[in-house]
Design an enzyme around this catalytic site. Structure first.
Site, PDB file in Angstrom:
ATOM      1  CE  LYS A  79       0.753 -18.196  -1.244  1.00  0.00           C
ATOM      2  NZ  LYS A  79      -0.019 -19.414  -0.895  1.00  0.00           N
ATOM      3  CG  ASP A 111      -7.464  -3.971   3.917  1.00  0.00           C
ATOM      4  OD1 ASP A 111      -8.379  -3.793   4.612  1.00  0.00           O
ATOM      5  OD2 ASP A 111      -7.115  -3.271   2.703  1.00  0.00           O
ATOM      6  CG  ASP A 127     -12.839  -5.882   6.104  1.00  0.00           C
ATOM      7  OD1 ASP A 127     -12.624  -5.212   7.327  1.00  0.00           O
ATOM      8  OD2 ASP A 127     -13.140  -5.222   5.027  1.00  0.00           O
ATOM      9  CG  ASP A 132      -2.812 -20.150   0.776  1.00  0.00           C
ATOM     10  OD1 ASP A 132      -2.103 -20.012   1.713  1.00  0.00           O
ATOM     11  OD2 ASP A 132      -2.497 -21.034  -0.052  1.00  0.00           O
ATOM     12  CE1 TYR A 149      -3.033  -2.894   0.225  1.00  0.00           C
ATOM     13  CE2 TYR A 149      -3.875  -2.009   2.164  1.00  0.00           C
ATOM     14  CZ  TYR A 149      -4.035  -3.025   1.087  1.00  0.00           C
ATOM     15  OH  TYR A 149      -5.016  -3.958   1.283  1.00  0.00           O
TER      16      TYR A 149
END
Ligand code: NAD
Length: 366
Positions: free
Chosen positions: A196, A253, A257, A229, A143
């Protein structure tokens, strides 16, 4: 103790819910003998209307000098046509985060015993208990990395930079938070670090750094690593296995959520953003809910629980934070509900009646 709290009510339901959190903090002052100086400053669309800027200089200066900030919410249709850089969400929230160096976002996701029916997950999954804290890195990664277009606009890139320093400081927040969750040493607190590392170099540095910090300073905390994942899958399959989740900006992020949705009630979820200095920014995860603003029906509990997080994380007042959380649990157990968490056709109370009940319960010494 004495502390200065900058109170930013903001827009929509912001003033209604913040008033209830202030009420509860006053109850904490009375019961525990603290003194919180709570001064209000304009922010968001309301500040644009009165001062021509969604984050006036006076508000920013007050936030920088305060011991902590309590924020309601900003934004609404009235200000949607402002240029993006001047809009409440961008100008007020992002500027506050960067100016205050808020590099870690803490979001608890918990299903309260009295509200298990609100979760969209199956009863046997919820009954195992859902009570986790997601610690998300907030100022690094894709970001904030270099971004751009090549090939005449037909290719694009977002660089995901992370340094050992950035990873260590957010990992430390997660390990410390894990320790605080089980201070009596009853069971070993656990941090699940999500990355990851099978694909990304930044994730390999993340994993190495978290592992080294754990070995050097936090051997009393259990550490596990999960690929993102798998973590996304486990959140809906077996959420009770999580205690503290530590992850980078973009993964956090998305996962935070997802975690908030499994609790089923947006009006119940607090958040904290903490930075290099002692202060922090505390706010509910929801927005300004313009559709219900001014009706006196908004759920103030996420904001009240944000105030509890402030006491715990910025002021080190664990017993006081516990008192607020127990008060919330007790009013829910008594059946008090605002409209958003009431059973279909069930009775509900107003925003201020819910705030009164929690403040009263805080004052009751058990
Ligand atoms: P929202 O979170 O404001 O509302 C989504 C839905 O949840 C609405 O139906 C609303 O009525 C309900 N809801 C939210 N909080 C509630 C509460 N405490 N009690 C009962 N019901 C509640 O999201 P939105 O509608 O997408 O956004 C509205 C405005 O808020 C927009 O301008 C958006 O940009 C802004 N926003 C601000 C923040 C922030 O200040 N941190 C965060 C998200 C959105």
């Amino acid at each position: 103790m004495e502390a200065q709290i900058a109170v930013l009510a903001g827009d929509g339901i912001g003033p209604e819910i913040v008033a209830e959190a202030v009420k509860v903090l006053c109850a904490v002052e009375r019961r525990f003998g603290h003194r919180f100086e709570m001064k209000e400053y304009p922010v968001g669309g309301a500040a644009y209307d009165c001062c021509g800027d969604c984050l006036p200089d006076e508000t920013l200066a007050a936030c920088k000098s305060a011991d902590a900030i309590l924020l309601g919410a900003v934004g609404g249709p009235k200000w949607d046509r402002l240029p993006v850089s001047q809009r409440p969400e961008r100008r007020a929230l992002l500027t506050l985060r960067s100016e205050l160096g808020l590099f870690a976002n803490l979001r608890p996701a918990k299903v309260w015993d009295a509200l298990t029916g609100a979760s969209p997950l199956r009863e046997e999954i919820v009954s195992a208990g859902i009570d986790m804290l997601i610690v998300r890195e907030l100022t690094g990664g894709a970001y904030f990395g270099e971004k751009g277009r090549g090939d005449g606009g037909r290719s694009a890139y977002d660089v995901t930079p992370y340094s050992v320093h950035e990873i260590e400081r957010v990992a430390r927040v997660a390990f410390e938070a894990a320790r605080r969750r089980f201070p009596q040493g009853g069971r070993l607190p656990k941090v699940t670090s999500v990355d990851k590392a099978n694909v990304l170099e930044t994730s390999r540095l993340w994993r190495e750094t978290v592992t080294a910090l754990h070995a050097a300073e936090y051997a009393d905390v259990e550490l596990e690593h999960l690929y993102v994942d798998n973590a996304a899958m486990q959140l809906v399959r077996a959420p009770s296995r999580f205690d503290v989740i530590l992850t980078e900006n973009m993964f956090g992020d998305i996962l935070s959520d997802e975690a908030s949705q499994i609790t089923g009630s947006i009006g119940m979820l607090p958040s904290a953003s903490v930075g290099v200095s002692g202060g922090g920014l505390y706010e509910p995860i929801h927005g300004s809910a313009p559709d219900i603003a001014g009706k006196g029906i908004a759920n103030p509990l996420a904001t009240i629980l944000s105030a509890a997080a402030m006491l715990r994380h910025s002021f080190g007042l664990g017993a006081e934070a516990d008192a607020i959380e127990h008060a919330v649990a007790s009013v829910l157990a008594r059946g008090l509900r605002t409209a958003d968490i009431a059973d279909q056709g069930g009775a509900s109370v107003s925003t201020s009646a819910m705030g009164d009940a929690v403040a009263e319960a805080v004052g009751v010494v058990i």
